[in-house]
Scaffold this motif. Structure first.
Motif, short mmCIF file in Angstrom:
data_model
loop_
_atom_site.label_atom_id
_atom_site.label_comp_id
_atom_site.label_asym_id
_atom_site.label_seq_id
_atom_site.Cartn_x
_atom_site.Cartn_y
_atom_site.Cartn_z
N SER A 160 0.99 -1.40 0.00
CA SER A 160 0.03 0.04 0.08
C SER A 160 0.81 1.29 0.13
O SER A 160 2.14 1.10 -0.08
CB SER A 160 -0.93 0.04 1.17
OG SER A 160 -0.13 -0.21 2.56
N GLY A 161 0.42 2.29 -0.08
CA GLY A 161 1.07 3.45 0.01
C GLY A 161 2.04 3.70 0.96
O GLY A 161 1.56 3.65 1.99
N ALA A 162 3.31 4.14 0.81
CA ALA A 162 4.21 4.10 1.84
C ALA A 162 3.88 5.19 3.04
O ALA A 162 4.22 5.11 3.92
CB ALA A 162 5.59 4.67 1.38
N TYR B 254 1.08 0.00 8.91
CA TYR B 254 2.15 -0.16 7.70
C TYR B 254 2.28 1.46 7.25
O TYR B 254 1.33 2.02 7.51
CB TYR B 254 1.72 -0.95 6.53
CG TYR B 254 1.84 -2.51 6.65
CD1 TYR B 254 2.89 -2.98 6.38
CD2 TYR B 254 0.75 -3.08 7.31
CE1 TYR B 254 2.89 -4.61 6.60
CE2 TYR B 254 0.77 -4.36 7.51
CZ TYR B 254 1.78 -4.99 7.12
OH TYR B 254 1.78 -6.43 7.24
N GLY B 255 3.46 1.72 6.97
CA GLY B 255 3.81 2.94 6.79
C GLY B 255 5.36 3.47 6.71
O GLY B 255 5.84 2.96 7.77
N ARG B 256 5.75 3.97 6.00
CA ARG B 256 7.36 4.54 6.08
C ARG B 256 7.47 5.47 7.50
O ARG B 256 6.56 6.33 7.64
CB ARG B 256 7.81 5.46 5.21
CG ARG B 256 9.21 5.95 5.17
CD ARG B 256 10.28 4.89 5.43
NE ARG B 256 10.80 4.25 4.16
CZ ARG B 256 11.11 2.89 4.10
NH1 ARG B 256 10.86 2.07 5.35
NH2 ARG B 256 11.32 2.56 2.96
N GLY B 257 8.22 5.00 8.26
CA GLY B 257 8.51 5.61 9.65
C GLY B 257 7.55 5.00 10.82
O GLY B 257 7.78 5.48 11.71
N ALA B 258 6.86 4.11 10.35
CA ALA B 258 6.19 3.47 11.50
C ALA B 258 6.76 3.04 12.72
O ALA B 258 6.64 3.22 13.96
CB ALA B 258 5.53 2.21 11.05
#
Length: 376
Positions: free
Chosen positions: A88-90, A101-105
């Protein structure tokens, strides 16, 4: 007056992830954090410094309280580029199977959110957040500038916790009480270009560079010690850039990286490499940059406080470690005792970076317990 709604670590993590903040970061992600801190009584100061390519960088300094024990939390809102191939989208936070989920989680918006949520529960003493938008980059205009701003204001913490993702297999199983130093050294050996059939009319720099690198590669810097693994030198690039098959090149380049323990000192290592290079190539040019010296916070009050909070809240016995790469703790260690503790690091810098929702809740509990003990 309406009742203040305490921040939720999960929802705040989502909001921070949604604010795209590839290093060097500024703007909306700091808006999100400031909006969470102001209702909790923090005085927030934001400032931007530096020029391209290492800036501009935004930093945030938030302080609550005026007297008593001073506990600081340090972290970064910038993240590494997401890369291609996310499910899914970062920067579109999504919960799937109990994971956010996600960049920086995990590196490290989740820890910042958990600390804010913890600070909402615990008052007393002085609480400071030292948050930069440039930890994943060169850090020139990040935490060092925050430290300068703190010195101007007479802010000197008694203890500092950095929220880097230090846990290995389960939350709380490892904290960092030190880090190795880091230096990167570029080497240029000049020669004289010419035809390979007429070597007497040219000067090939490659053999001289290769001999220098062989001597460098054979170095054993030390054997390590009780808290640090041995220092190591790695040749990470060797470039001639010669597309021709009949030309002796006019220049050869190399780059080495040294990760070193507290038995070494960055400038001394650069000087040693320069001496070796010039013994093989007197015209050789050596330029090094020290990204941080090794540091150690000897086991004591802070590590005991954090380990005890982890044990009581999570039932986990914590390992004290100095492994891994560098962090901004290398700068903060000059102010006061510093320990790093945060989420699991298994997905940091990877595609589909994710944090377990129960870990965000549990980390908030541990951070709150740490604050209580610090102010007791």
């Amino acid at each position: 007056m309406p009742e203040t709604i305490l921040p939720d670590a999960i929802e705040l993590t989502k909001a921070l992830i949604a604010a795209e903040s590839v290093t060097p970061a500024r703007g909306s992600v700091f808006d999100v954090l400031e909006a969470a801190l102001l209702p909790l009584g923090f005085k927030v100061e934001r400032f931007i410094e530096g020029e391209a390519p290492e800036g501009p960088v935004e930093n945030l300094l938030a302080v609550r309280g005026t007297s008593g024990r001073h506990f600081a939390f340090a972290g970064h809102l910038d993240v590494v580029p997401p890369g291609q191939g996310w499910t899914s989208g970062a920067f579109e936070p999504e919960v799937r199977g109990g994971l956010l989920y996600g960049r920086g989680a995990v590196d490290m918006k989740g820890a910042i959110a958990a600390f804010v949520a913890a600070a909402a529960r615990v008052e007393g003493g002085v609480t400071t957040l030292i948050i930069t938008g440039d930890e994943e980059g060169p850090a020139t205009y990040g935490t060092p500038r925050l430290i300068e701003r703190m010195a101007e204001r007479g802010l000197l913490p008694d203890l500092c916790l950095v929220g880097e993702p230090t846990s290995q297999h389960r939350l709380g199983d490892m904290i960092k009480i030190g880090r190795r130093g880091s230096t990167v050294i570029d080497i240029v050996v000049p020669g004289k270009q010419g035809h390979v059939a007429y070597p007497h009319l040219a000067d090939n720099p490659v053999p001289r560079l290769v001999r220098a690198l062989a001597e460098i590669d054979a170095i054993t810097l030390d054997q390590g010690n009780a808290w640090f693994q041995p220092s190591n030198i790695e040749i990470i690039d060797l470039t001639v850039g010669n597309p021709a098959t009949n030309v002796i090149p006019g220049e050869a380049r190399a780059r080495i990286s040294i990760r070193f323990n507290d038995q070494q000192y960055g400038p001394d290592l650069i000087a040693r490499i320069e001496e070796i290079v010039q013994s093989h190539a007197p015209a050789g040019i050596v330029k090094g940059r020290v990204y941080g010296e090794a540091f150690l916070t000897e086991p004591g009050e802070l590590s005991t406080l954090i380990s005890g909070a982890i044990r009581d809240r999570l039932g986990v016995e914590t390992e004290l470690s100095t492994t891994g790469g560098t962090s901004d703790a290398r700068f903060l260690s000059k102010l006061c005792p510093v320990v790093e503790f945060g989420l699991l690091n298994a997905t940091m810098h990877k595609l589909d970076e994710a944090v377990a929702l129960p870990d965000l809740v549990a980390l908030t509990d541990v951070y709150a317990e740490i604050l209580k003990r610090a102010f007791a």
